[in-house]
Design an enzyme around this catalytic site. Structure first.
Site, PDB file in Angstrom:
ATOM      1  N   SER A  32       0.817  -1.159  -0.009  1.00  0.00           N
ATOM      2  CA  SER A  32      -0.028  -0.023   0.008  1.00  0.00           C
ATOM      3  C   SER A  32       0.783   1.271   0.047  1.00  0.00           C
ATOM      4  O   SER A  32       2.084   0.994   0.256  1.00  0.00           O
ATOM      5  CB  SER A  32      -0.712  -0.011   1.190  1.00  0.00           C
ATOM      6  OG  SER A  32      -1.407   1.384   1.519  1.00  0.00           O
ATOM      7  N   TYR A  69      -2.519  -0.873  10.425  1.00  0.00           N
ATOM      8  CA  TYR A  69      -2.398  -1.296   9.244  1.00  0.00           C
ATOM      9  C   TYR A  69      -0.915  -0.633   8.501  1.00  0.00           C
ATOM     10  O   TYR A  69      -0.342  -1.199   7.711  1.00  0.00           O
ATOM     11  CB  TYR A  69      -3.336  -0.426   8.324  1.00  0.00           C
ATOM     12  CG  TYR A  69      -3.563  -0.541   6.840  1.00  0.00           C
ATOM     13  CD1 TYR A  69      -4.386  -1.559   6.402  1.00  0.00           C
ATOM     14  CD2 TYR A  69      -3.225   0.190   5.892  1.00  0.00           C
ATOM     15  CE1 TYR A  69      -4.636  -1.860   4.998  1.00  0.00           C
ATOM     16  CE2 TYR A  69      -3.288   0.084   4.610  1.00  0.00           C
ATOM     17  CZ  TYR A  69      -4.290  -0.988   4.042  1.00  0.00           C
ATOM     18  OH  TYR A  69      -4.070  -1.250   2.713  1.00  0.00           O
TER      19      TYR A  69
HETATM   20  P1  NAD Z   1     -11.654  -6.253   0.018  1.00  0.00           P
HETATM   21  O1  NAD Z   1     -12.172  -6.054   1.385  1.00  0.00           O
HETATM   22  O2  NAD Z   1     -12.324  -5.841  -1.091  1.00  0.00           O
HETATM   23  O3  NAD Z   1     -10.857  -7.764  -0.134  1.00  0.00           O
HETATM   24  C1  NAD Z   1     -10.389  -8.275   0.917  1.00  0.00           C
HETATM   25  C2  NAD Z   1     -10.215 -10.001   0.950  1.00  0.00           C
HETATM   26  O4  NAD Z   1      -9.376 -10.280   2.017  1.00  0.00           O
HETATM   27  C3  NAD Z   1     -11.531 -10.479   0.691  1.00  0.00           C
HETATM   28  O5  NAD Z   1     -11.405 -11.644  -0.269  1.00  0.00           O
HETATM   29  C4  NAD Z   1     -11.812 -10.991   2.025  1.00  0.00           C
HETATM   30  O6  NAD Z   1     -12.585 -12.351   2.272  1.00  0.00           O
HETATM   31  C5  NAD Z   1     -10.187 -11.490   2.379  1.00  0.00           C
HETATM   32  N1  NAD Z   1      -9.995 -11.823   3.959  1.00  0.00           N
HETATM   33  C6  NAD Z   1     -10.327 -10.629   4.783  1.00  0.00           C
HETATM   34  N2  NAD Z   1      -9.870 -11.268   6.142  1.00  0.00           N
HETATM   35  C7  NAD Z   1      -9.558 -12.549   5.706  1.00  0.00           C
HETATM   36  C8  NAD Z   1      -9.049 -13.608   6.470  1.00  0.00           C
HETATM   37  N3  NAD Z   1      -9.139 -13.709   7.869  1.00  0.00           N
HETATM   38  N4  NAD Z   1      -8.864 -14.741   5.882  1.00  0.00           N
HETATM   39  C9  NAD Z   1      -8.879 -14.864   4.674  1.00  0.00           C
HETATM   40  N5  NAD Z   1      -9.455 -14.043   3.881  1.00  0.00           N
HETATM   41  C10 NAD Z   1      -9.561 -12.868   4.562  1.00  0.00           C
HETATM   42  O7  NAD Z   1     -10.139  -5.369   0.159  1.00  0.00           O
HETATM   43  P2  NAD Z   1      -9.189  -4.872  -0.992  1.00  0.00           P
HETATM   44  O8  NAD Z   1      -9.327  -3.297  -0.981  1.00  0.00           O
HETATM   45  O9  NAD Z   1      -9.490  -5.618  -2.231  1.00  0.00           O
HETATM   46  O10 NAD Z   1      -7.715  -5.118  -0.227  1.00  0.00           O
HETATM   47  C11 NAD Z   1      -6.841  -6.125  -0.751  1.00  0.00           C
HETATM   48  C12 NAD Z   1      -5.445  -5.855  -0.543  1.00  0.00           C
HETATM   49  O11 NAD Z   1      -4.984  -4.526  -1.063  1.00  0.00           O
HETATM   50  C13 NAD Z   1      -5.381  -5.628   1.205  1.00  0.00           C
HETATM   51  O12 NAD Z   1      -3.761  -6.136   1.502  1.00  0.00           O
HETATM   52  C14 NAD Z   1      -5.372  -4.010   1.199  1.00  0.00           C
HETATM   53  O13 NAD Z   1      -4.498  -3.688   2.299  1.00  0.00           O
HETATM   54  C15 NAD Z   1      -4.513  -3.725  -0.037  1.00  0.00           C
HETATM   55  N6  NAD Z   1      -4.765  -2.362  -0.384  1.00  0.00           N
HETATM   56  C16 NAD Z   1      -5.976  -1.873  -0.715  1.00  0.00           C
HETATM   57  C17 NAD Z   1      -6.170  -0.528  -1.159  1.00  0.00           C
HETATM   58  C18 NAD Z   1      -7.296   0.014  -1.465  1.00  0.00           C
HETATM   59  O14 NAD Z   1      -7.545   1.158  -1.367  1.00  0.00           O
HETATM   60  N7  NAD Z   1      -8.699  -0.550  -1.499  1.00  0.00           N
HETATM   61  C19 NAD Z   1      -5.082   0.350  -1.279  1.00  0.00           C
HETATM   62  C20 NAD Z   1      -3.756  -0.161  -0.889  1.00  0.00           C
HETATM   63  C21 NAD Z   1      -3.396  -1.423  -0.497  1.00  0.00           C
END
Ligand code: NAD
Length: 260
Positions: A142, A155
């Protein structure tokens, strides 16, 4: 491009992980999905990804808080296919609160899911990748791996940890044909971000619209969200042979956020 390659994407039932799984399947890879999902969702994701590439799509519901389950999931993929070419450590959650009020259970969950699960999955995958003298480990970090924001202690700590883990793994595997890189997106409108808007509004005493405009997009000079497809395309590129010399990096895709 990835025909017969074997990929595992953690947290791929939603958001960025699902977008990456779709692009990997579209390129012909066998993909194992992971994340929370009920049976109808798993069935529909399997058939959708199968239709994209005709590859084999599996699902493992391992909870990323459970180290033994994470390692067993990786072992099961290797047993099923005899190899693991691509590991995407993507699962992640968020919680927004001041440090002094940050709930301990949320701290523990975020460190377990966003940081420790990547260590356990990588540790379980590395022997097979080393033996094959080929592999790709991609961490979903991130902008918060490179810069902090208030109210996101766990985070930010986990994502900074991921940046260090990425570099360490890259150095250990540099002579084995295995690369390890961290993608550092800015804000992507996924359920993870949408869920934190009300909490951020509460923590800062502003409205939800103000959170979007004055907190989230204020961080990004382009004033635009990153898209899931853009992040997934970068992950796909890292899987290509042309990316063999990219390793140990934190690759920003953040609309200029960390240039400031
Ligand atoms: P999201 O909430 O859409 O998806 C998260 C996924 O992780 C889902 O499939 C959920 O079921 C799974 N998950 C959560 N807890 C879990 C557990 N205990 N065991 C197994 N699976 C689990 O989120 P996203 O925004 O797609 O985030 C995905 C990654 O991208 C994360 O690591 C997040 O930190 C990173 N990220 C997101 C953003 C953003 O702006 N959305 C920015 C930078 C980084």
């Amino acid at each position: 491009m990835l025909k017969d390659k074997v990929a595992l994407v953690t947290g791929s039932t939603s958001g960025i992980g699902l977008g990456i799984a779709e692009q990997l399947a579209g390129a012909g890879a066998h993909v194992t999905l992971n994340g929370f999902a009920d049976e109808p969702l798993v069935a529909s994701l399997k058939s959708r990804l199968g239709a994209l590439g005709g590859s084999r799509i599996d699902y493992d519901g391992a909870d990323m808080r459970d180290a033994a389950a994470v390692r067993a999931m990786v072992s099961a993929v290797i047993e099923r296919h005899g190899r693991l070419d691509i590991l995407v450590n993507n699962a992640g959650i968020q919680h927004v609160a001041p440090v002094e009020d940050f709930p301990v259970d949320k701290w523990n969950d975020i460190i377990a899911i966003n940081l420790s699960s990547a260590f356990h999955a990588s540790a379980a995958a590395i022997p097979a990748m080393k033996a094959a003298r080929s592999g790709r480990i991609i961490m979903m970090a991130s902008a918060h791996a490179l810069a902090a924001s208030p109210f996101k202690a766990a985070y930010v700590a986990a994502k900074h940890g991921i940046a260090g883990l990425t570099k360490t793994i890259a150095l250990e595997l540099a002579e084995f044909g295995v690369t390890c890189n961290a993608i550092c997106p800015g804000y992507v409108l996924t359920p993870l971000v949408e869920r934190q808007i009300p909490d951020t509004a509460k923590a800062r005493g502003i409205t939800e619209d103000e959170v979007k405009r004055d907190v989230l997009l204020a961080a990004q000079p382009t004033k635009d969200f990153v898209t899931i497809a853009q992040v997934a395309s970068l992950a796909l590129y890292l899987c290509r042979p042309e990316a063999a010399q990219i390793t140990g990096t934190t690759l920003s895709m953040d609309g200029g956020w960390t240039a400031k």
